[in-house]
Design a protein around this motif. Structure first.
Motif, PDB file in Angstrom:
ATOM      1  N   ALA A 131      -2.300  -5.837  -1.335  1.00  0.00           N
ATOM      2  CA  ALA A 131      -2.056  -4.434  -1.035  1.00  0.00           C
ATOM      3  C   ALA A 131      -2.432  -3.562  -2.207  1.00  0.00           C
ATOM      4  O   ALA A 131      -3.072  -2.513  -2.057  1.00  0.00           O
ATOM      5  CB  ALA A 131      -0.584  -4.245  -0.659  1.00  0.00           C
ATOM      6  N   ILE A 134      -6.270  -3.302  -2.615  1.00  0.00           N
ATOM      7  CA  ILE A 134      -6.923  -2.474  -1.608  1.00  0.00           C
ATOM      8  C   ILE A 134      -6.608  -1.009  -1.835  1.00  0.00           C
ATOM      9  O   ILE A 134      -7.482  -0.145  -1.734  1.00  0.00           O
ATOM     10  CB  ILE A 134      -6.493  -2.945  -0.218  1.00  0.00           C
ATOM     11  N   LYS A 135      -5.368  -0.749  -2.163  1.00  0.00           N
ATOM     12  CA  LYS A 135      -5.013   0.641  -2.434  1.00  0.00           C
ATOM     13  C   LYS A 135      -5.836   1.179  -3.589  1.00  0.00           C
ATOM     14  O   LYS A 135      -6.377   2.288  -3.536  1.00  0.00           O
ATOM     15  CB  LYS A 135      -3.540   0.689  -2.789  1.00  0.00           C
ATOM     16  N   TYR A 139      -8.562   4.149  -2.884  1.00  0.00           N
ATOM     17  CA  TYR A 139      -8.212   5.432  -3.481  1.00  0.00           C
ATOM     18  C   TYR A 139      -9.296   5.889  -4.450  1.00  0.00           C
ATOM     19  O   TYR A 139      -9.758   7.025  -4.419  1.00  0.00           O
ATOM     20  CB  TYR A 139      -6.883   5.260  -4.222  1.00  0.00           C
TER      21      TYR A 139
ATOM     22  N   ASP B 109       0.698   0.304   5.630  1.00  0.00           N
ATOM     23  CA  ASP B 109       0.037   0.318   4.327  1.00  0.00           C
ATOM     24  C   ASP B 109      -1.464   0.253   4.431  1.00  0.00           C
ATOM     25  O   ASP B 109      -2.163   0.421   3.461  1.00  0.00           O
ATOM     26  CB  ASP B 109       0.500  -0.871   3.491  1.00  0.00           C
ATOM     27  N   GLY B 110      -1.894  -0.032   5.646  1.00  0.00           N
ATOM     28  CA  GLY B 110      -3.337  -0.209   5.734  1.00  0.00           C
ATOM     29  C   GLY B 110      -3.790  -1.409   4.954  1.00  0.00           C
ATOM     30  O   GLY B 110      -4.917  -1.489   4.508  1.00  0.00           O
ATOM     31  N   SER B 111      -2.874  -2.325   4.750  1.00  0.00           N
ATOM     32  CA  SER B 111      -3.246  -3.448   3.903  1.00  0.00           C
ATOM     33  C   SER B 111      -3.865  -4.567   4.699  1.00  0.00           C
ATOM     34  O   SER B 111      -4.248  -5.581   4.161  1.00  0.00           O
ATOM     35  CB  SER B 111      -2.010  -3.972   3.192  1.00  0.00           C
TER      36      SER B 111
ATOM     37  N   VAL C 584      -0.153   9.150   0.557  1.00  0.00           N
ATOM     38  CA  VAL C 584      -1.278   8.208   0.515  1.00  0.00           C
ATOM     39  C   VAL C 584      -1.210   7.248   1.684  1.00  0.00           C
ATOM     40  O   VAL C 584      -2.182   7.042   2.419  1.00  0.00           O
ATOM     41  CB  VAL C 584      -1.249   7.433  -0.815  1.00  0.00           C
TER      42      VAL C 584
END
Lengths: 613, 125, 628
Positions: A131, A134-135, A139, B109-111, C584
């Motif tokens: 996670a 990817i964030k 971003y 989370d779009g994870s 976000v």
């Protein structure tokens, strides 16, 4: 690294505003893109910093004992060659960013670093690495897309992409400049990171492995601020003037916000990540003042932050490795007892980071505040004075959280983690005296009345940290002195067990008759790394690797990557780690005591970029 | 003969073919309709080749190409229909909906981007 | 001379580095008993030799700058008229350059003498006080570092260089207060000290900026000569007062000092009695031409509140070191009052004599605590027979504190009172009244401490182990030689230094203050005589509790500042997780939501796709025909 040193030596210090070592090749003739590289006073320190940090990372990796996975970070175990390759690609991107003098070339290198960093976090990171990785990448890619739009806008308006040429002449109209500055600023702000575009940073740092964090904080963040110094301000001066108050506002919000967030954190690396937000706030404030002293401050603060936060992350990684966790509630206290050298280095790094004069961080902060005191003439002064005041208060908060963190971790008694470790009992190889006996509660504490109770001053903090310290740290405050004072009190007398938790008597002289005091000097960074690992010839069936240090402590690691047990001794700083850390310490002190070394480099270049009056 | 007549016939044939492709459920009928459309095109090509008195006879040459391609295509199409029938015992086009994505709970989370499959295909407009 | 000054600053610094890095290193690094002793010895050599060298050089400097023919009303200008200045390098920052340089003048030499003497005394004393402490090398190294920083403050020619030394002093204070960090209370006290002074230092820095930018230079001489407008001066000096209040423990930034007593007693003597807290007073005296009347009035008001409040608090404490701490706050307020009255003369005079006798008092207190194993007055008593040397020296110290002739305290305190009497400040009445009452209360608490420590019956219990925060226990004997020598040596200036100012004495006012002091002492003495076991502080009656808690100021700060900041911190983290990061994550959710709209068209029906295709072709054809 050697090349960086060579460049350092060959640089013409008398004219740091001139571009040196230029390479100007035609690259994509159809688009008029040129492969234009060069160094000047602004890029040189960053290039050397990058090379140094990468070199130290590799040294750190090389020196780690590659035994069974004793650490929770998978660094030494999983696909080491791929890691080296990834880091080299990362270094390529970082160095390229700092030497590129063509806008799109800069952008290419800017993007190149994202992919290897993603892999570093995603493969070698912590438990939530997917996670976080990817964030991070999405971003920063989004930010870069906006950055690209800004760069293209410049290209379309001026027809050239060459930074040097653009810095000299400013043909764009004011409104176009503002738009371009905002676009480029957003892109760089994500990287910097600037509040409120910062939320990728804590997750990325928490989950990244040590070398990833060091390079992320030490270099990648600098790429964002370097963009401001190289692109945004010189090429778009009127845009900068218009947007600077906003930049300053976000910067000081970041300073205070970062400090406050740090106060409430429990994870060590997350806290350092937020502290980076705060420091970068000072750097951005320096940029926002648009004065030579402010930009000098920003560039100085850049380098200082790279050194100091790099060191902090190295140490945090070392702590995480030894304790198995970076969660402060589980680390307990008393690190100065168990790991005196690591604890002292952590103290040094924190003190440097909070901006103590005499160490590198001070000059960046102080000069930024000085710049805010008298910003460029076109900027509203009262606003910037407010920024300065808030920044100053932020500096106090910075001191607060670092010292409180030090108090939680390094002071006090070594407490156990609140979770019971899963591994087998740690008292293993023969010959090492059993140090897991309960602490001699031989002394009745003559009451806390001997220490004047500070009343309820900061009582809340005390309670907070006491609870955070974990349960029942036995009130045996005096025994440390018994151990050190008398020197004769050993743990074996009066074994009144204090509860079910056993604690090591840390101050006692550790007698290890069979461990060779192979007088490894603490500063010996160039010793063969392998000498720190030696398997004790015992008849244990499980894989125990004993790390022998010529120091006072010995680590016994049982082969199960769990946390070290409550009574175990942890290995204090190892030669490989020292090799990585000592240059950073030395440079921090050096730049702290002799800021001219950096300021003389950056000032002429800054003056020329700003068009000195 | 005026050019209108074969052109109109070709248009009518094409329309019938379009109707068949869009509205029939039986896959073999759809394939037949595609054939019909292709043949309508052929008729058109020959008509205009004659009407324009093309020296190179490009239209007729293209017609030959189209005939060959139509034949190949229907061969493969029928093979696919056969395989589908063997697997699913039905060649009802409305039932062949493997490209459909049932709505599942989106990940906050779009994870897990892999969870949302990117569906190709053209939207309504 | 500048070289000597540079050496004075650098030698302790070198000793600090050597002590930190080189005490253990060549040789055994592990913490065995023998290695510890060897490291301690080596560290002690580094520290003491540097201190001796610094003292010698300072005395040489004093000799060099001395002479007659000095002029002006500053007494140090009379005795030490010489001066010198030198700049090592100039740091160009892009704005105003910072000149790294030192300057020597009478004031700095005088203060340097004080610093080096007390530092040497403390270093020697610590060897005995902390014998066997495994962390002695770092301790003595930090004391050396502190000495170096203080000397940098004293000799600095440039305000920013001074600031560097100023902050490093704060750091050393933190490191040394927290020397016994195993006890969390010490750690907390250290953090508190650092943060409170840091807050003051931020204001100090802003004051420096104001002065520097207005004058175009950060050099002290340039600023003084620059004739700045009064408005700028008022603003700048008010900001500087922030730093002064922080470092010199003036109201409202004084709360760190009593808690700083958690550190070892020699530290309290060095840092919190004689030197660091004197730095604030020093800087006001150094920059005195810049301080306009309004600022001095503010300083005076704070001083008046501080001296009386601290004296009352001192009267009610049970812990000997806390008594001395509050006494320090009170005496520092005296010096501040002298400055407010317009006489840096009297302030510096009292600074030096206070440095001597307060350091003496602290070191003697250390010996007593060392002997008894506890800080509390209730555990002491009747020690004059057991510890005669300490008794006599501490008596001298208390006498100086009370202001009894012929000790130095008598002369310096009267110089202060005289200055207040003669001042033209609008608040002189407030200052005078406060000073006089404080003299009385000072006498009271000094006598109380003296009586309860040395007279009465002995309470000394045989404590097996010392409490945390105290050094090891020796009972039944006088303090070891390394502790007794510095005490005895410090007693001499405490006794005799005052005669420097004998020429300026005003006997009637001196008599008044002496009477007031004796009155205060007398009341306490009678109370004690009537009930030797009871605490004379009961005279305060219902005011005892507030006095002991220093008027609950600590609690107020905790409630008003510490707690809100912490809850704000938690709020920030919540905001960050939910709002900022929520945005976000929300963008990710938004994207997925939008895509689910787009998904509606993908129902898997191939014929629908072809329909769409054909419709699109039709549109394109129509468009091409119509606009093509």
């Amino acid at each position: 690294m050697a090349l960086a040193v060579a460049v350092l030596a060959a640089f013409d210090y008398s004219a740091p505003e001139r571009m040196q070592f230029e390479t100007d090749l035609s690259w994509i003739p159809g688009l008029n893109l040129r492969f234009h590289l060069g160094l000047d006073g602004i890029s040189l320190p960053l290039v050397v910093l990058t090379a140094l940090l990468s070199f130290l990372c590799f040294g750190y990796l090389a020196g780690r004992p590659s035994g069974p996975s004793q650490d929770a970070t998978r660094l030494g175990v999983l696909r080491p060659r791929a890691l080296v390759f990834t880091l080299l690609v990362l270094e390529f991107g970082m160095l390229g960013t700092f030497v590129a003098l063509d806008l799109l070339l800069f952008f290419v290198f800017f993007e190149v670093v994202l992919i290897p960093m993603y892999f570093v976090i995603a493969i070698w990171g912590g438990t939530h690495r997917r996670a976080a990785a990817i964030k991070f990448i999405l971003y920063t890619l989004l930010g870069s897309a906006v950055l690209l739009l800004g760069l293209l806008l410049i290209w379309s308006q001026t027809g050239t992409l060459d930074m040097v040429a653009l810095a000299k002449s400013h043909p764009m109209s004011r409104s176009v400049q503002i738009i371009a500055f905002v676009a480029i600023g957003i892109g760089l702000a994500v990287k910097t990171p600037m509040w409120p575009l910062h939320t990728w940073l804590p997750d990325a740092h928490t989950e990244a492995p040590t070398v990833g964090s060091v390079l992320l904080a030490g270099v990648l963040l600098k790429m964002g601020t370097y963009g401001f110094a190289r692109i945004a301000i010189p090429i778009l001066p009127e845009g900068a003037e218009a947007v600077a108050p906003w930049l300053g506002a976000f910067a000081v919000i970041g300073i205070v916000y970062g400090s406050l967030a740090c106060l409430a954190q429990n994870d060590l690396k997350r806290m350092i990540a937020y502290s980076s937000v705060g420091h970068m706030g000072f750097v951005l404030l320096g940029f926002a003042t648009l004065t030579p002293v402010g930009i000098n401050a920003a560039l100085f603060g850049n380098v200082a932050h790279g050194l100091i936060t790099g060191l902090l992350f190295f140490i945090a990684g070392a702590i995480k490795e030894r304790y198995g966790t970076a969660d402060m509630t589980r680390l307990g206290g008393g690190m100065l007892t168990r790991l005196p050298y690591v604890g002292s280095l952590l103290t040094f790094a924190c003190i440097a980071s909070l901006g103590l004069p005499g160490l590198a961080g001070f000059w960046g902060e102080m000069l930024a505040l000085q710049g805010a005191f008298q910003p460029a003439t076109a900027l509203p002064r009262p606003l910037f004075l407010t920024f300065m005041t808030i920044g100053g208060l932020g500096a106090v908060l910075t001191a607060a959280y670092f010292l409180l963190m030090l108090s939680r971790i390094t002071h006090g008694h070594p407490g156990e983690p609140t979770t019971t470790p899963p591994g087998p009992p740690v008292d293993t190889a023969e010959g090492i005296p059993d140090l897991t006996e309960p602490v001699a509660a031989a002394t009745e504490s003559t009451g806390d009345s001997a220490i004047p109770a500070p009343g309820t001053d900061r009582g809340l903090i005390a309670h907070g940290s006491d609870e955070a310290e974990g349960p029942a740290v036995p009130v045996g405050g005096g025994d440390e002195f018994a151990a050190s004072a008398g020197g004769m009190h050993r743990a074996e007398e009066s074994g009144v067990p204090v509860g079910p938790q056993a604690m090591v008597d840390p101050g006692a002289a550790v007698e290890m008759p069979r461990v060779e005091e192979s007088a490894v000097p603490v500063g010996g960074g160039d010793r063969s790394e392998g000498s720190s690992v030696r398997v004790r010839g015992t008849d244990r069936t499980e894989e125990s690797v004993v790390l022998v240090r010529g120091d006072d402590v010995v680590e016994v690691i049982s082969g199960g990557g769990g946390q070290p047990g409550p009574g175990s001794k942890l290995a204090d700083v190892m030669p490989s780690e020292l090799a990585a850390w000592v240059p950073l310490v030395a440079l921090t002190v050096f730049f702290g005591l002799w800021p001219s070394a950096l300021l003389a480099l950056t000032d002429p270049a800054v003056q020329s970029l700003l068009g000195a009056p | 003969m005026h050019v209108v007549y074969p052109a109109v016939v070709a248009a009518l044939l094409f329309s019938i073919g379009v109707y068949g492709v869009l509205a029939r459920r039986n896959t073999i009928l759809v394939l037949m309709s595609v054939e019909l459309m292709l043949n309508a095109v052929n008729l058109n090509l020959v008509t205009f080749d004659v009407w324009l008195r093309d020296q190179l006879h490009g239209g007729q040459v293209l017609t030959l190409f189209v005939i060959v391609i139509a034949a190949a295509e229907v061969g493969i199409g029928l093979a696919i229909v056969l395989a589908v029938f063997r697997n699913r015992q039905s060649i009802d086009l409305d039932r062949l909906r493997d490209l459909f994505e049932p709505p599942n709970s989106s990940d906050p989370d779009g994870s897990q981007p892999a969870a949302t499959k990117v569906t190709t295909g053209v939207g309504p407009e | 001379m500048i070289v000597a000054a540079a050496l004075i600053v650098l030698l302790p610094f070198a000793a600090a580095v050597a002590g930190l890095l080189g005490s253990r290193w060549p040789g055994g690094v592990s913490r065995t008993e023998e290695n510890n002793l060897r490291a301690n010895r080596r560290a002690a050599w580094f520290a003491v030799s540097a201190a001796v060298a610094a003292l010698a050089l300072t005395l040489w400097l004093a000799w060099q700058t001395s002479g007659s023919g000095g002029s002006g009303d500053l007494f140090w200008a009379e005795f030490l008229p010489g001066s010198a200045e030198g700049t090592l390098t100039v740091i160009g920052t892009g704005a105003i350059p910072i000149s790294v340089g030192l300057q020597v003048n009478g004031l700095s030499v005088l203060t340097a003498i004080l610093v080096t003497v007390v530092a040497l005394a403390v270093q020697v004393y610590s060897v005995g006080y902390l014998r066997g402490d495994s962390r002695f090398p770092s301790y003595s190294a930090f004391i050396s570092l502190f000495t170096s920083a203080m000397l940098l403050v004293v000799f600095a020619a440039d305000l920013l260089v001074l600031y560097v030394g100023w902050e490093i002093m704060g750091l050393c204070s933190y490191l040394l207060i927290g020397h016994w960090w195993e006890d969390r209370a010490n750690s907390r006290a250290a953090v508190k000290a650092f943060l409170v002074t840091r807050l003051g230092d931020v204001a100090f820095l802003f004051g420096i900026f104001t002065l520097g930018f207005a004058a175009g230079s950060f050099r002290i001489d340039d600023i003084i000569a620059a004739n700045l407008p009064t408005g700028t001066l008022i603003l700048a000096t008010m900001l500087l007062l922030g730093g002064v209040a922080g470092k010199s423990a003036q109201v409202p930034l004084h709360t760190w000092l009593p808690d700083a007593m958690a550190g070892p007693t020699p530290i309290s003597a060095l840092i919190h009695a004689a030197t660091m807290v004197a730095a604030g007073i020093f800087i006001v005296a150094r920059l005195f031409p810049l301080f306009p009347q309004p600022t001095l009035d503010v300083l005076g008001v704070l001083a008046a509140i501080g001296m009386l409040g601290a004296a009352l608090a001192a009267f009610a404490q049970d812990d000997l070191k806390r008594i001395l701490a509050y006494s320090t706050i009170s005496q520092l307020a005296y010096m501040a009052a002298a400055l407010a009255a317009g006489s840096p003369n009297a302030a510096i005079f009292h600074l030096t004599s206070h440095g001597a006798f307060k350091a003496l008092l602290f070191l003697c207190a250390g010996a007593v605590i060392h002997h008894v194993g506890s800080n509390l007055l209730s555990h002491m008593g009747g020690l004059r027979r057991a510890m005669p040397i300490t008794f006599w020296t501490m008596t001298i110290g208390f006498a100086a504190l009370m202001g009894l002739p012929p000790t130095s305290g008598f002369f310096s305190k009267d110089a202060v009172v005289l200055a207040i009497e003669h001042s033209t400040s609008p608040i002189r009445l407030l200052l005078y009244g406060s000073a006089l009452i404080t003299v009385g209360v000072t006498g009271a608490y000094a006598i109380r401490a003296w009586l309860r420590t040395f007279f009465g019956e002995e309470h000394v219990q045989a404590l097996a182990e010392p409490a945390p925060g105290t050094a090891h226990v020796f009972d039944g004997r006088e303090a070891p030689r390394t502790m007794v020598w510095p005490i005895s040596l410090l007693a001499i200036p405490a006794l005799l230094f005052g005669f420097i100012g004998v020429a300026d004495m005003d006997w009637p006012s001196a008599a008044i203050s002496l009477l007031v002091a004796l009155l205060g002492a007398g009341i306490v003495y009678t109370a004690w005589r009537s009930a030797p076991h009871a605490d004379p502080a009961r005279l305060l009656g219902p005011f005892r509790a507030p006095c002991e808690q220093a008027f609950y100021l600590d609690r107020a700060y905790a409630a008003l500042i510490a707690r809100p900041i912490l809850s704000l911190a938690r709020g920030v983290v919540r905001t960050d997780t939910h709002v900022v990061d929520g945005a976000v994550r929300g963008s990710a959710r938004l994207t997925i939501g939008l895509s689910s709209f787009a998904k509606l068209a993908q129902n898997g029906n191939a014929q629908l796709y072809v329909t769409g295709l054909l419709a699109g072709v039709l549109l394109i054809a129509v468009g091409a025909v119509m606009w093509g």
